[in-house]
Design an enzyme around this catalytic site. Structure first.
Site, PDB file in Angstrom:
ATOM      1  N   SER A  67      52.238 -15.502   0.667  1.00  0.00           N
ATOM      2  CA  SER A  67      52.273 -15.199  -0.769  1.00  0.00           C
ATOM      3  C   SER A  67      51.728 -13.807  -1.020  1.00  0.00           C
ATOM      4  CB  SER A  67      51.420 -16.200  -1.538  1.00  0.00           C
ATOM      5  OG  SER A  67      50.043 -15.871  -1.425  1.00  0.00           O
ATOM      6  N   ASP A  68      51.973 -13.278  -2.193  1.00  0.00           N
ATOM      7  CA  ASP A  68      51.266 -12.062  -2.585  1.00  0.00           C
ATOM      8  C   ASP A  68      49.848 -12.486  -3.003  1.00  0.00           C
ATOM      9  OD1 ASP A  68      50.545  -9.496  -3.165  1.00  0.00           O
ATOM     10  OD2 ASP A  68      52.405  -9.004  -4.204  1.00  0.00           O
ATOM     11  N   ALA A  69      48.976 -11.490  -3.175  1.00  0.00           N
ATOM     12  CA  ALA A  69      47.561 -11.772  -3.384  1.00  0.00           C
ATOM     13  C   ALA A  69      47.347 -12.664  -4.608  1.00  0.00           C
ATOM     14  CB  ALA A  69      46.796 -10.466  -3.552  1.00  0.00           C
ATOM     15  N   ASN A  70      46.755 -13.819  -4.370  1.00  0.00           N
ATOM     16  CA  ASN A  70      46.398 -14.759  -5.436  1.00  0.00           C
ATOM     17  C   ASN A  70      47.607 -15.300  -6.202  1.00  0.00           C
ATOM     18  OD1 ASN A  70      44.132 -16.049  -6.649  1.00  0.00           O
ATOM     19  ND2 ASN A  70      44.508 -14.885  -8.523  1.00  0.00           N
ATOM     20  N   ALA A  71      48.815 -15.009  -5.715  1.00  0.00           N
ATOM     21  CA  ALA A  71      50.012 -15.302  -6.510  1.00  0.00           C
ATOM     22  C   ALA A  71      50.231 -16.795  -6.716  1.00  0.00           C
ATOM     23  CB  ALA A  71      51.239 -14.671  -5.860  1.00  0.00           C
TER      24      ALA A  71
END
Ligand code: BGC
Length: 721
Positions: free
Chosen positions: A288-292
């Protein structure tokens, strides 16, 4: 490609893993910051907001801060990967815990954003794309990988292949511009350069293609914003660049932050499973992208973190970057039957596969502090950064002032001309302050005399002004969207002041995005778009200005005449019923042209080229086209010959032009070359209203030339085979 021996070893591990250990493998931890400053993170952000410290100062405090890597969690098998561990020593220490002190001894994989060089910052991707040079793109990726792996990095979150047609979006800096083919070729070259064909090499870096998909189409150019488009447009203009980069063998893919027609990419099964796995056969890992994953709550598509974890896993997400949702909820989701054990095992398999492929199980410590020291910023790396910068800077205007004659006395203006650190550009996490070389350094190295122009003092007695204007690095990149692409009032005032002196002016623009350069065109006799060129900025700029090197870069995105042209500025716009014309009721603006100030593919050099004798004909594989290009000036140069086509009558409205191929040719003065292109049949296919892939019989126009506006045309009566 799956390897039977590796699959056996993965299965053996899976058979011995607890549910908690499986969840741990899915968790990428970013560590947390401790003790380096006496403030909480929230207080720090408040200080930035109310102006007590600048964003840059805050960034510096954050990057200097000590990390807590949660070693107890690591020991307990709750961490499968880290984000941003920098340094061989630190990485080896943490790897040691993973390998020696966890129950199963599964090594960590460490990811970092190596976007354009590591310690040796090379031109930002948008700049480097203007070289139209796949070999260069691959060589700079190789150099980045050598440095990053020496510093303990195993995987880079690159290449970013988001087709970017809206310069208001700050992340256009990370892309190869507005065209799908260029982004795809750029991504392919980067994947090859990072990974090599042997991932077990200590200097091989796993590539992660991002941001899947269409992040560059964020509405209004506002970062993280919605993306909504027809399935046809998505398939034709946005998807191909990811496909090319994935099929080049990238071992990881990162879904984008945005939603795609209402479904956030992080929980988008159509993207993560149907297209990526089923259609393209991808068997690497998704991250995933950061914290997505947690942000799916903000999107309003998940009720809570558990729900977000469930949706992301079931859609095909393997690793959770830093939100902790997988770690906290996978066990209960599997026990409740809301995520199948098969799906969980598949995610773990995809992650372990990459760790095996990289050789981390057999050889977990891939660098040492000594190797790290030796790898960084070597003379060869600086030389390559300089070459890349020379090939990335686009000469936009030259009224005969360039190349500069020897012994001219220079008045050096604009604070960016004296700045080393702004040269590295956005996403240059491995760069160290002071490594860069400014224009001032370049002049010093050449032994060229100059005087600094100061705002509060009379203009110096000089022969020519060299003036730097544009953006600082924090003004482009992530979360750096702009509502205006104009030069600042102080830049415009400076340019006017210099022009009014009556002396000739060379303007150099630093930027992470296309800017409206009208005032610079008016005030300057010569104009160089330098973008953010990396550590060798100053020397490379001097190489071009004094004519040691002939400029050869060409724009990979048009430069706007006015911000209001966005987002319809791009060259492959589809046709309208009322094309812009003098008549009022046509598709245009009252107060700005519809065409860019400088078109896609444009760039000047110190020589000139003439095109002639175009021919094109159908072959069994597609269309074969040829053109003669001649260097009509008195200097050797590299010309980017561009091949476009147009389908003038189709079942759906098609683009005005589509780039199909290009070739960069070196030409001596007076030399001509015949340049040939083979456009495959597949290039002419598009989706009809029912999403059938179709090709038309009838005329296909072929347009060949030196930029999208100046081409010669040949028509082919094409029959679909
Ligand atoms: C960016 C990604 C990047 C990640 C990790 C995110 O904010 O969108 O491109 O890879 O951070 O640094």
């Amino acid at each position: 490609m799956k390897h039977p021996e590796i699959e056996k070893r993965i299965q053996d591990l899976l058979d011995r893993m607890t549910l908690e250990e499986k969840a741990g493998q899915l968790n990428q931890s970013g560590g947390s910051l401790v003790g380096a400053f006496d403030l909480s993170f929230e207080e720090l952000m408040t200080m930035v907001q109310d102006g007590r410290i600048t964003e840059e100062e805050a960034h510096k405090m954050l990057s200097d801060a000590k990390h807590d890597w949660h070693e107890d969690d690591l020991r307990a098998g709750r961490i499968g990967s880290y984000l941003n561990v920098i340094g061989a020593e630190e990485m080896n220490r943490l790897q040691h815990i993973a390998v020696e002190e966890t129950r199963l001894g599964i090594p960590l994989i460490n990811g970092f954003d190596v976007i354009h060089g590591f310690r040796t910052a090379t031109p930002i991707p948008l700049a480097e794309s203007c070289a139209w040079d796949t070999d260069l793109w691959q060589r700079t990726a190789r150099m980045s990988a050598e440095e990053a792996t020496a510093a303990g990095v195993h995987m880079t979150f690159s290449p970013m292949v988001d087709v970017s047609k809206d310069p208001r979006w700050g992340r256009i800096a990370e892309s190869a511009g507005e065209d799908a083919l260029l982004n795809g070729l750029y991504g392919e070259a980067k994947v090859r350069g990072y990974q090599t064909d042997d991932l077990t090499r200590h200097d091989a870096l796993a590539a992660c293609v991002k941001h899947f998909a269409a992040y560059g189409a964020a509405e209004g150019g506002r970062d993280y914003n919605r993306v909504d488009m027809s399935p046809q447009r998505f398939e034709e203009e946005y998807l191909p660049s990811y496909e090319r980069a994935v099929k080049a063998g990238a071992r990881a893919v990162m879904p984008a932050f945005n939603d795609l027609s209402g479904v956030p990419c992080s929980v988008n099964k159509k993207l993560l499973t149907d297209i990526l796995r089923t259609r393209w056969g991808f068997d690497g890992m998704t991250i995933s992208d950061a914290n997505a994953i947690a942000e799916c709550i903000n999107h309003g598509i998940a009720a809570d973190r558990r729900d977000a974890a469930r949706q992301a896993l079931n859609a095909g997400m393997d690793m959770d970057m830093t939100s902790g949702c997988f770690l906290d909820h996978v066990k209960e989701l599997v026990e409740a039957g809301e995520v199948s054990m098969d799906r969980l095992d598949e995610a773990v398999r995809n992650i372990l596969r990459l760790k095996f492929e990289l050789g981390l199980f057999d050889d977990p410590y891939r660098s040492s502090p000594e190797q790290e020291q030796a790898a960084m910023l070597t003379p060869a790396h600086r030389a390559l950064a300089r070459e890349a910068a020379q090939k990335s800077m686009v000469l936009l205007k030259n009224d005969g002032l360039l190349p500069l004659k020897a012994d001219l006395r220079i008045g050096l203006a604009g604070s960016l001309a004296f700045d080393r650190d702004e040269m590295s550009g956005t996403w240059s996490g491995g760069y160290r302050d002071g490594d860069g070389r400014s224009i001032q350094d370049g002049l010093d190295a050449e032994g060229i005399a100059y005087q600094a122009v100061r705002e509060d003092q009379p203009l110096p007695d000089c022969d020519v002004f060299l003036c730097a204007v544009g953006e600082r690095k924090a003004e482009s990149g992530e979360a750096a969207s702009r509502a205006s692409l104009d030069l600042t009032a102080s830049d415009i005032a400076l340019l006017k002041r210099l022009k009014e002196s009556g002396k000739p002016v060379v303007a150099v623009v630093f930027a992470g995005r296309p800017l409206c350069l009208g005032p610079a065109v008016e005030c300057a006799d010569a104009l160089l778009m330098a973008w953010h060129p990396g550590v060798e900025a100053g020397p490379a700029i001097l190489d071009l200005l004094i004519g040691r090197v002939n400029p050869s870069a060409r724009l990979t995105t048009g430069l706007p005449a006015a911000t209001g042209q966005c987002p319809t500025l791009y060259y492959d716009h589809i046709r309208t019923g009322r094309p812009a014309g003098v008549f009022k009721y046509t598709s245009k603006y009252l107060d700005a042209p519809v065409t860019p100030l400088f078109p896609f593919g444009f760039g000047l050099s110190y020589t000139s080229y003439r095109y002639s004798d175009i021919s094109a004909a159908q072959t069994s594989d597609g269309i074969h086209a040829e053109i003669t290009v001649r260097n009509t000036g008195d200097r050797a140069g590299d010309e980017v010959v561009q091949c476009y086509f147009r389908d003038p009558v189709a079942r759906r409205v098609r683009p005005m032009r589509k780039l199909a191929a290009f070739e960069k040719v070196a030409l001596q003065p007076g030399e001509s070359k015949r340049v040939a292109f083979d456009i495959p049949n597949a290039a002419f296919a598009y989706y009809d209203q029912e999403m059938n892939l179709v090709t038309d019989d009838g005329v296909i126009e072929i347009h060949l030339g030196g930029n999208v506006r100046d081409t010669l045309q040949a028509d082919v009566d094409y029959r679909h085979p």
